[in-house]
Motif scaffolding. Sequence first.
Motif, PDB file in Angstrom:
ATOM      1  N   PRO A  64       0.769  -1.257   0.000  1.00 40.21           N
ATOM      2  CA  PRO A  64       0.000   0.000   0.000  1.00 40.21           C
ATOM      3  C   PRO A  64       0.790   1.291   0.000  1.00 40.21           C
ATOM      4  N   ASN A  65       2.040   1.262   0.522  1.00 43.34           N
ATOM      5  CA  ASN A  65       2.764   2.528   0.645  1.00 43.34           C
ATOM      6  C   ASN A  65       4.190   2.368   0.131  1.00 43.34           C
ATOM      7  N   SER A  66       4.313   2.257  -1.191  1.00 46.87           N
ATOM      8  CA  SER A  66       5.616   2.006  -1.812  1.00 46.87           C
ATOM      9  C   SER A  66       6.211   3.281  -2.395  1.00 46.87           C
ATOM     10  N   GLU A  67       7.507   3.195  -2.682  1.00 45.70           N
ATOM     11  CA  GLU A  67       8.205   4.279  -3.376  1.00 45.70           C
ATOM     12  C   GLU A  67       9.175   3.642  -4.367  1.00 45.70           C
ATOM     13  N   ILE A  68       9.188   4.163  -5.603  1.00 51.69           N
ATOM     14  CA  ILE A  68      10.045   3.574  -6.631  1.00 51.69           C
ATOM     15  C   ILE A  68      10.781   4.667  -7.384  1.00 51.69           C
ATOM     16  N   LYS A  69      12.001   4.358  -7.807  1.00 50.78           N
ATOM     17  CA  LYS A  69      12.761   5.321  -8.605  1.00 50.78           C
ATOM     18  C   LYS A  69      13.706   4.571  -9.539  1.00 50.78           C
ATOM     19  N   ILE A  70      14.129   5.279 -10.592  1.00 53.55           N
ATOM     20  CA  ILE A  70      15.140   4.745 -11.499  1.00 53.55           C
ATOM     21  C   ILE A  70      16.507   5.028 -10.893  1.00 53.55           C
ATOM     22  N   LEU A  71      17.357   4.021 -10.912  1.00 55.34           N
ATOM     23  CA  LEU A  71      18.732   4.223 -10.449  1.00 55.34           C
ATOM     24  C   LEU A  71      19.584   4.822 -11.571  1.00 55.34           C
ATOM     25  N   PRO A  72      20.551   5.710 -11.268  1.00 57.19           N
ATOM     26  CA  PRO A  72      20.962   6.020  -9.897  1.00 57.19           C
ATOM     27  C   PRO A  72      20.273   7.229  -9.270  1.00 57.19           C
ATOM     28  N   LYS A  73      19.725   8.159 -10.086  1.00 57.57           N
ATOM     29  CA  LYS A  73      19.270   9.428  -9.517  1.00 57.57           C
ATOM     30  C   LYS A  73      17.878   9.838  -9.979  1.00 57.57           C
ATOM     31  N   GLY A  74      16.998   8.855 -10.177  1.00 55.51           N
ATOM     32  CA  GLY A  74      15.640   9.176 -10.603  1.00 55.51           C
ATOM     33  C   GLY A  74      14.829   9.827  -9.496  1.00 55.51           C
ATOM     34  N   LYS A  75      13.741  10.496  -9.889  1.00 52.87           N
ATOM     35  CA  LYS A  75      12.846  11.135  -8.923  1.00 52.87           C
ATOM     36  C   LYS A  75      11.884  10.086  -8.366  1.00 52.87           C
ATOM     37  N   PRO A  76      11.847   9.884  -7.027  1.00 51.95           N
ATOM     38  CA  PRO A  76      10.979   8.850  -6.451  1.00 51.95           C
ATOM     39  C   PRO A  76       9.501   9.150  -6.657  1.00 51.95           C
ATOM     40  N   GLN A  77       8.719   8.092  -6.885  1.00 53.28           N
ATOM     41  CA  GLN A  77       7.267   8.198  -6.989  1.00 53.28           C
ATOM     42  C   GLN A  77       6.641   7.282  -5.949  1.00 53.28           C
ATOM     43  N   LYS A  78       5.576   7.761  -5.302  1.00 51.27           N
ATOM     44  CA  LYS A  78       4.964   7.015  -4.211  1.00 51.27           C
ATOM     45  C   LYS A  78       3.544   6.583  -4.534  1.00 51.27           C
ATOM     46  N   GLY A  79       3.080   5.542  -3.815  1.00 52.40           N
ATOM     47  CA  GLY A  79       1.707   5.090  -3.940  1.00 52.40           C
ATOM     48  C   GLY A  79       1.598   3.591  -3.787  1.00 52.40           C
ATOM     49  N   PRO A  80       0.390   3.055  -3.879  1.00 53.80           N
ATOM     50  CA  PRO A  80       0.206   1.600  -3.829  1.00 53.80           C
ATOM     51  C   PRO A  80       0.870   0.919  -5.022  1.00 53.80           C
ATOM     52  N   MET A  81       1.507  -0.223  -4.771  1.00 50.46           N
ATOM     53  CA  MET A  81       2.168  -0.997  -5.825  1.00 50.46           C
ATOM     54  C   MET A  81       1.479  -2.357  -5.958  1.00 50.46           C
ATOM     55  N   LEU A  82       1.120  -2.700  -7.191  1.00 47.00           N
ATOM     56  CA  LEU A  82       0.515  -4.000  -7.471  1.00 47.00           C
ATOM     57  C   LEU A  82       1.563  -4.905  -8.102  1.00 47.00           C
ATOM     58  N   ILE A  83       1.732  -6.088  -7.511  1.00 41.63           N
ATOM     59  CA  ILE A  83       2.648  -7.075  -8.089  1.00 41.63           C
ATOM     60  C   ILE A  83       1.869  -7.927  -9.086  1.00 41.63           C
ATOM     61  N   THR A  84       2.402  -8.066 -10.297  1.00 43.92           N
ATOM     62  CA  THR A  84       1.738  -8.833 -11.349  1.00 43.92           C
ATOM     63  C   THR A  84       2.631  -9.987 -11.795  1.00 43.92           C
ATOM     64  N   HIS A  85       2.086 -10.825 -12.653  1.00 39.80           N
ATOM     65  CA  HIS A  85       2.867 -11.974 -13.117  1.00 39.80           C
ATOM     66  C   HIS A  85       3.967 -11.562 -14.091  1.00 39.80           C
ATOM     67  N   TRP A  86       3.972 -10.277 -14.509  1.00 39.81           N
ATOM     68  CA  TRP A  86       5.053  -9.807 -15.388  1.00 39.81           C
ATOM     69  C   TRP A  86       5.919  -8.743 -14.713  1.00 39.81           C
ATOM     70  N   GLY A  87       5.448  -8.217 -13.571  1.00 42.75           N
ATOM     71  CA  GLY A  87       6.261  -7.190 -12.926  1.00 42.75           C
ATOM     72  C   GLY A  87       5.475  -6.332 -11.958  1.00 42.75           C
TER      73      GLY A  87
END
Length: 420
Positions: free
Chosen positions: A220-243
Amino acid sequence: MQKNPKIAIIGAGASGCFAALQIYEELRGLCDIKIFEKSKEPLAKLKISGGGRCNVTHNLFDPELLSLRYPRGNKELRWAFESFGPNDTINWFKKRGVALKAEADGRIFPTTDSSETIIQCFLEELKLKKIPIHFEQGLVGIYANHTPNQDSNQKTGFRVLWEGGIEENFDIVVVATGSNRKVWSILEKLGHTIITPVPSLFTLTLENTDLMELTGLVIPNSEIKILPKGKPQKGPMLITHWGLSGPCALRLSAWEARTLFEADYKVDLSVNWIGGEKSQTIEEIYLNKKEKTPGDKLIPDPEWKLPVRFWDWILKESKIQPNKRYSDISKSEIRNLSLTLTQTKLRMVAKGVFKEEFVTAGGVSRKDIQFQTMESKQIPGLFFTGEVIDVDGITGGFNFQNAWTTATLAARGIRKTMVT
């Protein structure tokens, strides 16, 4: 006011149909409006939006905060939302007997939970105002009947050519075709700059990982960014069979649309599963528990709301046996756990598809448009609405709000041009 101007709306999508209705209201019906659509049915994107429920807008009513939901166009829309925002959208539908509701995440839908409610509202309004839609009308070209002097406000008329050799003259042309490369090519010939279109709002396909065995789980409360210096984005994350999918992944795809395109969608990602908490903070929390409550079982903080199966995966990634107590856990295991929770590294290898919906980053350059009126700076009498412009929002009803807002501004802009 010019008597009964002839107005062509090119595109029978959300912004095109709304523009037609708003123009009619602004000109008090003293106009001849025709909508032209290349396909066999109108409002196709509206139909599939929100899983067929139609995410009309969002209940973020502050214009400044609302504009920040647009990776491209936020500065221009900041003022525009003062003029026509989500409250205006809600009231427009309310006046026509369509009740809307806001869900917990702020998305707004019709109370019927059916896009057909919105579609029928538009079609009935168009019928009431005698505004026809001409289907299977593929655009070939738009030609200004004459070119005004650069320093002149002189209005041009237009000759619009359709497939099959059909042509018709109009006083005003509104381009509301969404993401359409053929139309962008036509507009380029008219002297407009087209920002190269790239996909936005898509899911993230990952290199093979056992994370994907947890398909269907929402963190429910994830944060994701591109390495090495991407801008983080927040929100619920759904795990799928492809990613990865869900608001968190989709926001990344929108804000990093060009970066991902240029990298051919092959990048390293870092995921913080607990919403931006620092690894050092988590490590200190668990070391403190190890000292003060050594007999307790190692568990996640309840506020993180992590699914049980996901916590088991976190422990496995951290090389910690399940059901351990704090007294049984080493400091290095606690360090591994804190890093897994806050800095899981994953490899993206391809772009997925977000249902049947799509949004494109790119289109007519915003520099070519007067955003107070949505009129072309190069060619008076030519207007733009919706996603044909280099404007796009994240998921949540924001792209439709852009459609309603720019259509309304165009309608008001057309009224101004008609005043002699």
